[in-house]
Design a protein around this motif. Structure first.
Motif, PDB file in Angstrom:
ATOM      1  N   ILE A 120     -41.299  37.955 -43.912  1.00 29.18           N
ATOM      2  CA  ILE A 120     -42.058  37.123 -44.853  1.00 29.18           C
ATOM      3  C   ILE A 120     -41.841  35.629 -44.656  1.00 29.18           C
ATOM      4  O   ILE A 120     -42.477  34.820 -45.327  1.00 29.18           O
ATOM      5  CB  ILE A 120     -41.745  37.501 -46.317  1.00 29.18           C
ATOM      6  N   PRO A 124     -41.982  32.237 -48.558  1.00 28.73           N
ATOM      7  CA  PRO A 124     -43.047  33.202 -48.856  1.00 28.73           C
ATOM      8  C   PRO A 124     -43.787  32.887 -50.151  1.00 28.73           C
ATOM      9  O   PRO A 124     -43.209  32.335 -51.095  1.00 28.73           O
ATOM     10  CB  PRO A 124     -42.289  34.527 -48.976  1.00 28.73           C
ATOM     11  N   LYS A 169     -44.966  41.948 -47.264  1.00 29.32           N
ATOM     12  CA  LYS A 169     -45.836  41.821 -46.097  1.00 29.32           C
ATOM     13  C   LYS A 169     -46.620  43.111 -45.882  1.00 29.32           C
ATOM     14  O   LYS A 169     -47.819  43.090 -45.578  1.00 29.32           O
ATOM     15  CB  LYS A 169     -45.021  41.498 -44.852  1.00 29.32           C
TER      16      LYS A 169
END
Length: 294
Positions: A120, A124, A169
């Protein structure tokens, strides 16, 4: 829940054997910062080695990692290793920075943390209602209510948070509406024609991209290569046929796009863990009618 919780910081120093595979919670907090002097230099801290996750609820701060500086606004988190070449602070143009944070000792957590960074990134985007943010909020809530009584409970909360973050993700990759149109079109093409062998060049040509750019974009978007995606589709279909039809293994191999049963059996065993014949007879494993490979 996030905005109504009182602010506070809670620390933990459980005395466990260093041999135990415990994820050691160091501190968790919910803070609103308006002091222009708020500043943490990762090279000057003496409380490490630690990992830090800090998630912004409102306002914004800045996070410098090496030579790159990020603005960390609502819905953005940052990940940091302490000690490390980083600096996070309240910039002059921000009048407040409200966030949750968690500090975790690095012991036993290094492989998961590296996987998290690779998955990520260091800043993120996390939606306010996402399962990852809820896990962070729950960790803070349990700490505030004195619900974390021992290192095992603390480790369980840390592990849950890490798993939710790692899923971020994967969940985005499964949301097709977020995929570039060329990748959606390519995936649809593969799903409708996986039984007809095609080269990477041919699949890329369908969506008008070079095979090298297409392969990179497909991997970045879906988490797997185009040919792995085709294999996934073939094996999922093979599982259904093994359970629902009387076709032989060789016939199923040809039905899903393989030239012969021998190679199909090798691929099937690599993905499922059992040869197709044993899977069909349910030898030494539960009866399964459908498998997903994501």
């Amino acid at each position: 829940m996030a905005h109504s919780q009182p602010y506070g910081v809670y620390g933990y120093r459980f005395q466990d054997s260093p041999q135990l595979p415990i994820y050691q919670l160091f501190a968790v907090g919910h803070q609103q910062i308006s002091d222009p002097e708020y500043s943490w230099d990762g090279m000057k801290r003496i409380d490490g080695p630690l990992y830090l996750l800090q998630y912004t609820v409102s306002g914004f701060g800045r996070y410098r990692l090496g030579d790159t500086t990020y603005e960390v606004g609502p819905g953005t988190a940052f990940l940091a290793e302490i000690p490390g070449d980083h600096h996070y602070y309240l910039p002059p143009e921000s009048d407040n920075w409200t966030f949750y944070f968690v500090l975790i000792r690095q012991a036993n957590l290094q492989p998961l943390w590296r996987e998290l960074i690779d998955s990520i990134g260091v800043t993120p985007q996390l939606e306010a209602g996402s399962s990852a943010v809820r896990a962070l909020q729950r960790l803070y809530s349990e700490a505030r209510m004195n619900g974390i009584k021992n290192s095992y409970q603390a480790s369980s909360f840390v592990y849950t948070l890490m798993m939710e973050l790692l899923q971020t993700k994967h969940k985005l990759q499964n949301e097709r509406e977020s995929w570039p149109s060329s990748i959606r079109d390519a995936a649809f093409h593969m799903e409708s024609s996986f039984a007809q062998p095609e080269s990477l060049d041919e699949i890329a040509a369908v969506v008008g991209l070079s095979k090298y750019y297409f392969a990179r974009l497909f991997l970045r978007t879906t988490g797997m290569s185009p040919m792995d995606y085709v294999t996934k589709l073939r094996i999922e279909k093979a599982v259904e046929l093994l359970r629902s039809s009387k076709l032989t293994v060789d016939e199923i191999a040809r039905e899903v796009g393989y030239a012969n049963g021998s190679y199909f059996s090798k691929v099937f065993r690599g993905r499922v863990g059992f040869p197709p014949g044993d899977f069909r007879l349910a030898k030494e494993l539960p009866s399964i009618d459908r498998l997903r490979f994501d």
